[in-house]
Structure formats: structure tokens, C-alpha cells
Design an enzyme around this catalytic site. Sequence first.
Site, PDB file in Angstrom:
ATOM      1  N   GLU A   1     -13.738 -16.766 -91.916  1.00 29.23           N
ATOM      2  CA  GLU A   1     -14.188 -15.476 -92.455  1.00 29.23           C
ATOM      3  C   GLU A   1     -15.612 -15.130 -92.032  1.00 29.23           C
ATOM      4  O   GLU A   1     -16.239 -14.238 -92.600  1.00 29.23           O
ATOM      5  CB  GLU A   1     -14.077 -15.489 -93.979  1.00 29.23           C
TER       6      GLU A   1
ATOM      7  N   HIS B   1     -14.970 -14.917-101.322  1.00 28.98           N
ATOM      8  CA  HIS B   1     -15.890 -15.407-100.289  1.00 28.98           C
ATOM      9  C   HIS B   1     -17.054 -16.100-100.991  1.00 28.98           C
ATOM     10  O   HIS B   1     -17.414 -15.721-102.118  1.00 28.98           O
ATOM     11  CB  HIS B   1     -16.498 -14.242 -99.481  1.00 28.98           C
TER      12      HIS B   1
ATOM     13  N   CYS C   1     -22.158  -7.865 -97.812  1.00 29.15           N
ATOM     14  CA  CYS C   1     -20.908  -7.774 -97.015  1.00 29.15           C
ATOM     15  C   CYS C   1     -21.091  -6.820 -95.857  1.00 29.15           C
ATOM     16  O   CYS C   1     -20.456  -6.955 -94.817  1.00 29.15           O
ATOM     17  CB  CYS C   1     -19.759  -7.227 -97.854  1.00 29.15           C
TER      18      CYS C   1
HETATM   19  O1  SUG Z   1     -11.928  -8.867 -96.949  1.00 29.13           O
HETATM   20  N1  SUG Z   1     -11.957  -5.814 -98.645  1.00 29.13           N
HETATM   21  C1  SUG Z   1     -12.679  -6.829 -97.926  1.00 29.13           C
HETATM   22  C2  SUG Z   1     -14.050  -6.979 -98.508  1.00 29.13           C
HETATM   23  C3  SUG Z   1     -14.914  -7.882 -97.655  1.00 29.13           C
HETATM   24  C4  SUG Z   1     -16.181  -8.210 -98.317  1.00 29.13           C
HETATM   25  N2  SUG Z   1     -16.972  -9.041 -97.499  1.00 29.13           N
HETATM   26  C5  SUG Z   1     -17.738 -10.070 -97.905  1.00 29.13           C
HETATM   27  N3  SUG Z   1     -17.609 -10.605 -99.074  1.00 29.13           N
HETATM   28  N4  SUG Z   1     -18.578 -10.588 -97.068  1.00 29.13           N
HETATM   29  C6  SUG Z   1     -11.947  -8.166 -97.966  1.00 29.13           C
HETATM   30  O2  SUG Z   1     -11.431  -8.516 -99.015  1.00 29.13           O
HETATM   31  C7  SUG Z   1     -10.125  -4.241 -99.009  1.00 29.13           C
HETATM   32  C8  SUG Z   1      -9.313  -3.257 -98.207  1.00 29.13           C
HETATM   33  C9  SUG Z   1      -8.433  -2.413 -99.055  1.00 29.13           C
HETATM   34  O3  SUG Z   1      -7.892  -2.923-100.031  1.00 29.13           O
HETATM   35  O4  SUG Z   1      -8.273  -1.202 -98.745  1.00 29.13           O
HETATM   36  C10 SUG Z   1     -10.802  -5.296 -98.164  1.00 29.13           C
HETATM   37  O5  SUG Z   1     -10.332  -5.636 -97.110  1.00 29.13           O
END
Ligand code: SUG
Length: 447
Positions: A174, A247, A370
Site C-alpha cells: 500500500e 492503513h 493520505c
Molecule cells: O484505499 N478510499 C481509499 C482511501 C485511501 C486513504 N489513504 C491513506 N490512508 N493513506 C482506500 O481505502 C474509497 C473509494 C470509494 O469508496 O469510492 C477509497 O478507495
Amino acid sequence: MKFREVNFDGLVGPNHNYAGLAEGNLASTTNGKNTSHPKAAALQGLEKMKALFDLGLTQGVLPPLQRPDLACLKKLGFSGNPKKIISKAASSAPELLAAVYSSSSMWTANAATVSPSCDTKDIRLHLTTANLNSNFHRSIEADHTHFNLKQIFSNKKLFEVHQPLPQTEELADEGGANHMRLSSKDFSKGLELFVYGKEKGRVSSKRYSARQHLSASRSIIRQHKLTEKNSFLIRQNPKVIDQGVFHNDVISTSNGNFLLTHETAFSSQKKTLNSISELFLERCHEQLLIKSVKSQELSVEESINSYLFNSQIVTLDNDSMILIAPEECRQSTKTKAVIDSIIADAKYPVSQVKYFDLKQSMSNGGGPACLRLRVLMNDKEIQAVNQSFLFTNKLYKKLKKWVKKHYRDDLAPKDLADPFLYEEILTALDELSQILRAPKLYPFQRY
Ligand code: SUG
């Protein structure tokens, strides 16, 4: 040699929408199917970039990916012209249409894992593009993100951009969201922490799957040419993954010699923190400062709601540290009390907080941290980066105007079936590639 952090923020795409795609990410599943506001989302992101730039920091931009990814739908058996593919997918597989329409590349902490040249044996900056294997909609970012990173970090003498690890669950990676770098105050000596949630032959979280695999973290340590002295593996606490900590950057963050974490973040937390402190002293010849927030001060649930640990901590030119926190932290009495106590305590290096309205991104589980990829570089390396992707006042103005011209105010899930949306997005991306002086940035411009 002086090192400084450049944050490459993801520019929110005109396709920003809520599709409930990310299992274990509570904001995503709760807000899935809500109407999003792409224009507001992109402007909120731009304001954060501008504010950090105005604080004297070097700021970068990573462009949104081409969406919908119709090439991906073709691989899944859809055929015909774009209009036909979209309408067939909308009626027979709306979940696939939503996946190829996701704007998830905006969370660039997940774009790659980065090791600065002062840590690596060959004294080059290494980036491994994340394969994002744990979610289909995210895994299809990897090759395109890799292409973009290679355009930006093209100097092979100074940079090595590694391919995403093979797309298999056993190497699920990730990127920076599960990686922290502790360092001496001047950043030149570092200890890289790799936080994983699952490993072969050991039971992990039960309710939600962990995303980062130990084998992936080990592979990155190897290919970034890190050593036992400057890298350390940490197991995430499976119990907090089950509470929605998808994460590590949802429950810990760091900057320089300061580690801000929750007391439940890691397995065997006490032992882990002791080992990190010892290694840090050995490697950086400084005392590590740790704030481990107690559950009594702030529960895991409230930490996830307010996203305290997804704040950015950045060092300003005068060496003071500032916390870049989401507005939700100010609104949570308990979180605000924790922040105020950190600032008031002379033991900790953070002396200021700035709150940002990032609600559009937050509603999909993406806070300030993020939205950015941290890349620590020296001046020579910064000069070798493709300068079109570095933030300036001029670029800010152009991007703001571009967003206002092309983005919709609202996007409801049913709008993904609208063929005009597809055309609007391509027109917008075409113009963006001109703004960024990268005429072949997007697949539709190359093939
Ligand atoms: O991978 N959300 C992302 C958020 C990423 C956050 N990044 C960090 N924590 N570094 C994920 O979960 C949601 C998309 C949606 O549901 O439309 C999404 O992919």
C-alpha cells in the site's frame, strides 16, 4: 548535504465520487452512494497545497489518472465504443463501472514507498510504485502511477522507480501509508519503519482484511538497498485493523525525531517502541520523542472519526514543526485537547496546528496525509525532478481556473452512466496535460 521534504499531493480528479468500494475503510463504506462534490473536493486539495507552499515548503502535484479506465473494462469482456461500454457496464456490472471510475489515485500516500538517497546503499532515491493489490479499484492505478512517477523522476543516475511488486495477495503493498521515516532533526540520518498487517501462516485481523503483507515490505527493504541498521519491520495490531484502521497512517505518523502514535497501533507496542527508540539512538545519535496517545485520552473510534493520526507533521525553515490537521480534529473536543496538550508540552517539537477543510476527501477515508506522497530530497535531486510537477503560484492559479471550468459541482452514483461525463473528463485531462507541459501524460494521448 541539506535534505528537504517535498510533498506531492494528488490532484483530485473530476470523477471524484463515493462508491463504497473500500472494505474496512469505514468512511468509504458509510458514504458509499452519497453524492460527491468534485469541484469542492479539488479546490479543498488545492488550498492545502497552496497553504503548505506559502509556509515555505516545496510542494509537488501528481495528476489524476485517466478515468473511467475503459481499457480495463475491455479486459473484462466489454466491447464497442466508449458510450456502449459505459452503458453496458452501468446496466450489467455497476460495481465494475464504479471501480474503473474511482478517483482513488488522489490519495498519493498510496502511490509508492520512498527511500531517500541518504538511506540507500547506492545513494540513489528509490521509489517502489505500490501494487495496491487489496482492492480492485486501487490495483488498476499501479501501472499508470508507475508511468507518471517515471516521467517525474526520470533521472536514472539519481532516481530508481521500481515496478509495482507482482499483483498477488502475498505481496500486497500500500505504499507510503504503511511506511514512516524517523530521522535526525536535519533528516540526513534515518530509520525507516515498515508496518505490515498480514503474513503467511499467521492469523491476522478477523473482521476486515489487513492490506500490507510482510513479504511486500521485506521486498521493498531489499530493493531499496536499506540495511538492518536503518530499517525495521513492525506488525500492526490486528485488533485495530478490525476497528477500521485500514492503513498505519490512520493510527500513527511521524516527522524527524517525533513519533505520534496511539497506544494500540502496533502488536506488542511497548516492546516495539523500546526497540525503535534503541535503534533510533544508535542510528541517528538523538533521542526519539514519542507521544503514544492513550485510549482514555482518545479512543480508536474517535481517532478514526477525527483522523488525528492522518495529520501531516512538517518541518518549517526555522526548524519548528507544524501539524496539518483535518477540520474534524478541531470539531472533536477530545482530539483538540490532545493536539493542544502536544503543542503546550515543550518536550514535543510540534509548536503549531493548522486545520484544513478536506471533507470531500475525508468522506472517502482520505485525510491530509493520505493526499500526499512524501519525498525527501537534496537540492540536486529537487532540481532533477520534472519541474512541471512542482507547485508555484502560477500553477496554483492555472489549476484553480481549470477546476472551476471543467469540474461538476455534484456527482451522484447514477451519473457514472452518463456518457457526457466521460467526454467532459477527457477534455479536462487533455487541458491539464497542457498545463503540466506533459502532452503524452494520458493513455488516450499515447495510443
Ligand atoms: O484505499 N478510499 C481509499 C482511501 C485511501 C486513504 N489513504 C491513506 N490512508 N493513506 C482506500 O481505502 C474509497 C473509494 C470509494 O469508496 O469510492 C477509497 O478507495
